[in-house]
Scaffold this motif. Structure first.
Motif, PDB file in Angstrom:
ATOM      1  N   ARG A 161       0.817  -1.211   0.000  1.00 54.53           N
ATOM      2  CA  ARG A 161       0.000   0.000   0.000  1.00 54.53           C
ATOM      3  C   ARG A 161       0.854   1.265   0.000  1.00 54.53           C
ATOM      4  NH1 ARG A 161       0.018  -1.766   5.274  1.00 54.53           N
ATOM      5  NH2 ARG A 161       0.387  -0.203   6.893  1.00 54.53           N
ATOM      6  N   LEU A 162       2.080   1.152   0.580  1.00 58.94           N
ATOM      7  CA  LEU A 162       2.978   2.312   0.555  1.00 58.94           C
ATOM      8  C   LEU A 162       3.624   2.460  -0.809  1.00 58.94           C
ATOM      9  CD1 LEU A 162       4.719   2.058   4.045  1.00 58.94           C
ATOM     10  CD2 LEU A 162       2.775   3.479   3.367  1.00 58.94           C
ATOM     11  N   ARG A 163       3.989   1.333  -1.412  1.00 63.45           N
ATOM     12  CA  ARG A 163       4.582   1.397  -2.750  1.00 63.45           C
ATOM     13  C   ARG A 163       3.598   1.977  -3.756  1.00 63.45           C
ATOM     14  NH1 ARG A 163       6.171  -3.992  -1.682  1.00 63.45           N
ATOM     15  NH2 ARG A 163       4.770  -4.722  -3.333  1.00 63.45           N
ATOM     16  N   GLN A 164       2.316   1.761  -3.546  1.00 58.19           N
ATOM     17  CA  GLN A 164       1.307   2.231  -4.488  1.00 58.19           C
ATOM     18  C   GLN A 164       0.834   3.651  -4.175  1.00 58.19           C
ATOM     19  OE1 GLN A 164      -1.641  -0.804  -4.161  1.00 58.19           O
ATOM     20  NE2 GLN A 164      -0.316  -2.408  -4.997  1.00 58.19           N
ATOM     21  N   GLY A 165       1.361   4.231  -3.111  1.00 58.54           N
ATOM     22  CA  GLY A 165       1.015   5.611  -2.795  1.00 58.54           C
ATOM     23  C   GLY A 165      -0.432   5.808  -2.394  1.00 58.54           C
ATOM     24  N   ARG A 166      -0.982   4.881  -1.581  1.00 60.54           N
ATOM     25  CA  ARG A 166      -2.402   4.939  -1.233  1.00 60.54           C
ATOM     26  C   ARG A 166      -2.649   5.292   0.237  1.00 60.54           C
ATOM     27  NH1 ARG A 166      -4.623  -0.577  -4.194  1.00 60.54           N
ATOM     28  NH2 ARG A 166      -4.221   0.067  -6.350  1.00 60.54           N
ATOM     29  N   VAL A 167      -1.753   6.027   0.846  1.00 58.79           N
ATOM     30  CA  VAL A 167      -1.937   6.350   2.261  1.00 58.79           C
ATOM     31  C   VAL A 167      -2.196   7.848   2.389  1.00 58.79           C
ATOM     32  CG1 VAL A 167      -0.991   5.990   4.573  1.00 58.79           C
ATOM     33  CG2 VAL A 167      -0.278   4.508   2.697  1.00 58.79           C
ATOM     34  N   GLY A 168      -3.216   8.303   1.728  1.00 59.24           N
ATOM     35  CA  GLY A 168      -3.600   9.707   1.837  1.00 59.24           C
ATOM     36  C   GLY A 168      -2.675  10.658   1.121  1.00 59.24           C
ATOM     37  N   ALA A 169      -1.818  10.166   0.230  1.00 57.03           N
ATOM     38  CA  ALA A 169      -0.906  11.050  -0.488  1.00 57.03           C
ATOM     39  C   ALA A 169      -1.687  11.832  -1.538  1.00 57.03           C
ATOM     40  CB  ALA A 169       0.189  10.233  -1.153  1.00 57.03           C
ATOM     41  N   PRO A 170      -1.294  13.073  -1.792  1.00 55.73           N
ATOM     42  CA  PRO A 170      -1.976  13.854  -2.832  1.00 55.73           C
ATOM     43  C   PRO A 170      -1.735  13.254  -4.206  1.00 55.73           C
ATOM     44  CG  PRO A 170      -0.017  14.993  -2.061  1.00 55.73           C
ATOM     45  CD  PRO A 170      -0.226  13.825  -1.137  1.00 55.73           C
ATOM     46  N   ALA A 171      -2.572  13.549  -5.133  1.00 59.21           N
ATOM     47  CA  ALA A 171      -2.429  13.046  -6.497  1.00 59.21           C
ATOM     48  C   ALA A 171      -1.082  13.464  -7.070  1.00 59.21           C
ATOM     49  CB  ALA A 171      -3.574  13.588  -7.360  1.00 59.21           C
ATOM     50  N   GLY A 172      -0.420  12.519  -7.695  1.00 64.21           N
ATOM     51  CA  GLY A 172       0.867  12.814  -8.321  1.00 64.21           C
ATOM     52  C   GLY A 172       2.069  12.699  -7.408  1.00 64.21           C
ATOM     53  N   TRP A 173       1.818  12.384  -6.128  1.00 66.12           N
ATOM     54  CA  TRP A 173       2.914  12.324  -5.159  1.00 66.12           C
ATOM     55  C   TRP A 173       3.940  11.253  -5.533  1.00 66.12           C
ATOM     56  CZ3 TRP A 173       4.517   8.370  -1.884  1.00 66.12           C
ATOM     57  CH2 TRP A 173       5.394   8.726  -0.843  1.00 66.12           C
ATOM     58  N   LEU A 174       3.472  10.055  -5.841  1.00 62.02           N
ATOM     59  CA  LEU A 174       4.382   8.970  -6.167  1.00 62.02           C
ATOM     60  C   LEU A 174       5.163   9.275  -7.442  1.00 62.02           C
ATOM     61  CD1 LEU A 174       5.519   6.155  -5.649  1.00 62.02           C
ATOM     62  CD2 LEU A 174       3.549   5.199  -6.880  1.00 62.02           C
ATOM     63  N   ALA A 175       4.477   9.768  -8.457  1.00 66.24           N
ATOM     64  CA  ALA A 175       5.140  10.089  -9.718  1.00 66.24           C
ATOM     65  C   ALA A 175       6.202  11.167  -9.530  1.00 66.24           C
ATOM     66  CB  ALA A 175       4.114  10.533 -10.757  1.00 66.24           C
ATOM     67  N   ALA A 176       5.908  12.134  -8.666  1.00 69.75           N
ATOM     68  CA  ALA A 176       6.877  13.212  -8.418  1.00 69.75           C
ATOM     69  C   ALA A 176       8.140  12.668  -7.768  1.00 69.75           C
ATOM     70  CB  ALA A 176       6.239  14.289  -7.541  1.00 69.75           C
ATOM     71  N   GLN A 215       9.240   9.573  -7.972  1.00 72.76           N
ATOM     72  CA  GLN A 215       9.952   8.745  -8.952  1.00 72.76           C
ATOM     73  C   GLN A 215      10.721   9.610  -9.938  1.00 72.76           C
ATOM     74  OE1 GLN A 215       6.530   6.531 -10.313  1.00 72.76           O
ATOM     75  NE2 GLN A 215       7.109   4.711  -9.113  1.00 72.76           N
ATOM     76  N   ALA A 216      10.125  10.715 -10.363  1.00 71.61           N
ATOM     77  CA  ALA A 216      10.821  11.630 -11.272  1.00 71.61           C
ATOM     78  C   ALA A 216      12.036  12.252 -10.598  1.00 71.61           C
ATOM     79  CB  ALA A 216       9.851  12.722 -11.741  1.00 71.61           C
ATOM     80  N   ALA A 217      11.881  12.609  -9.323  1.00 69.61           N
ATOM     81  CA  ALA A 217      13.021  13.178  -8.589  1.00 69.61           C
ATOM     82  C   ALA A 217      14.131  12.152  -8.439  1.00 69.61           C
ATOM     83  CB  ALA A 217      12.553  13.663  -7.218  1.00 69.61           C
ATOM     84  N   GLY A 218      13.757  10.897  -8.162  1.00 70.20           N
ATOM     85  CA  GLY A 218      14.768   9.855  -8.034  1.00 70.20           C
ATOM     86  C   GLY A 218      15.517   9.626  -9.330  1.00 70.20           C
ATOM     87  N   ALA A 219      14.803   9.598 -10.447  1.00 67.78           N
ATOM     88  CA  ALA A 219      15.448   9.412 -11.744  1.00 67.78           C
ATOM     89  C   ALA A 219      16.372  10.577 -12.066  1.00 67.78           C
ATOM     90  CB  ALA A 219      14.386   9.251 -12.828  1.00 67.78           C
ATOM     91  N   ALA A 220      15.930  11.787 -11.745  1.00 67.91           N
ATOM     92  CA  ALA A 220      16.764  12.970 -11.991  1.00 67.91           C
ATOM     93  C   ALA A 220      18.028  12.927 -11.139  1.00 67.91           C
ATOM     94  CB  ALA A 220      15.967  14.239 -11.696  1.00 67.91           C
TER      95      ALA A 220
END
Length: 256
Positions: free
Chosen positions: A8-23, A25-30
């Motif tokens: 559930r944490l990997r999927q970003g489903r703990v009340g995170a705002p929309a786009g939180w996980l993608a942001a 991941q993008a920061a990590g790649a950068a």
């Protein structure tokens, strides 16, 4: 005890705002791209009076690159485990093992030998610093009636320890640095690792750059062997500061 990140944490489903996980991941790649850019700009080694040397993170990146999912990698404490954490990127990771996390260098050679004996179906490699190697060099001793382990030890040799150069002890502005740092924190030892390996009857190869390192890592052979790589200690603090600055710029840009 958790052995992995909950789904559930990997999927970003703990009340995170929309786009939180993608942001993230993008920061990590950068950040990873920025690290690669800095290390690539350094080249595979830098000349010195003692011969060409590579940086610790560049060596860790090479070790990670040749470590396959079916392998086992035993990681030494201090800078090796930190460098590997910084640069490793695996779609499918090898089995990674370490003693006591980031601190403590007791028994690492013996641990790696035990892993190799216990997992004969895997290619086992250990990545450790020279002080960690010397602290447990007796682990190379094998009785004539004992089983032989197929184990490759990759030793990042900077004639001492560079971890403290990145902490407050290594701050160039510290008033007592010149008098005490090298002896108390740098701890140079001057040991000839090739001669030491010869005394134990262990194969040894010295590598001066990453280009020569990759073939040595790819073909470890049978039995225990040591791949010694001279790494730069004097430039460790400056390199880490450069990496941190580059990552900060890249992460900020990824969020625009």
């Amino acid at each position: 005890m958790l052995t992995e990140v909950p789904a559930r944490l990997r999927q970003g489903r703990v009340g995170a705002p929309a786009g939180w996980l993608a942001a993230w991941q993008a920061a990590g790649a950068a950040a990873l791209a920025a690290i690669d850019e800095v290390l690539d700009a350094q080249g595979d080694g830098r000349p010195s009076r003692a011969g060409t040397r590579v940086s610790g993170p560049a060596l860790a990146r090479a070790v990670a690159a040749v470590s396959l999912p079916q392998d086992a990698l035993v990681v030494g404490s201090s800078n090796p485990v930190r460098d590997l954490d910084l640069v490793a990127r695996w779609d499918a990771a090898p089995l990674v093992l370490a003693n006591r996390g980031l601190a403590g260098i007791d028994g690492t050679v013996a641990t790696a030998t035990g892993v190799a004996l216990g997992l004969p179906h895997r290619r086992v490699r250990a990545y450790l610093g020279d002080l960690t190697f010397l602290h447990d060099v007796g682990g190379l001793l094998r009785g004539s009636l004992e089983l032989q382990a197929d184990l490759q030890l990759v030793v990042a040799h900077d004639d001492g320890g560079s971890i403290f150069s990145t902490l407050e002890h290594g701050d160039p502005s510290h008033p007592d640095r010149a008098e005490v740092f090298e002896r108390v924190f740098g701890t140079p030892h001057g040991v000839d690792l090739a001669a030491l390996c010869a005394a134990y009857g262990v194969r040894h190869v010295h590598v001066g750059d990453v280009e020569g390192l990759l073939p040595a890592l790819a073909a470890p052979g049978v039995g225990t062997s040591v791949v010694e790589v001279r790494v730069d200690r004097a430039g460790r603090r400056a390199l880490m500061e450069q990496l941190a600055a580059a990552v900060a710029v890249a992460v900020r840009a990824s969020s625009l």
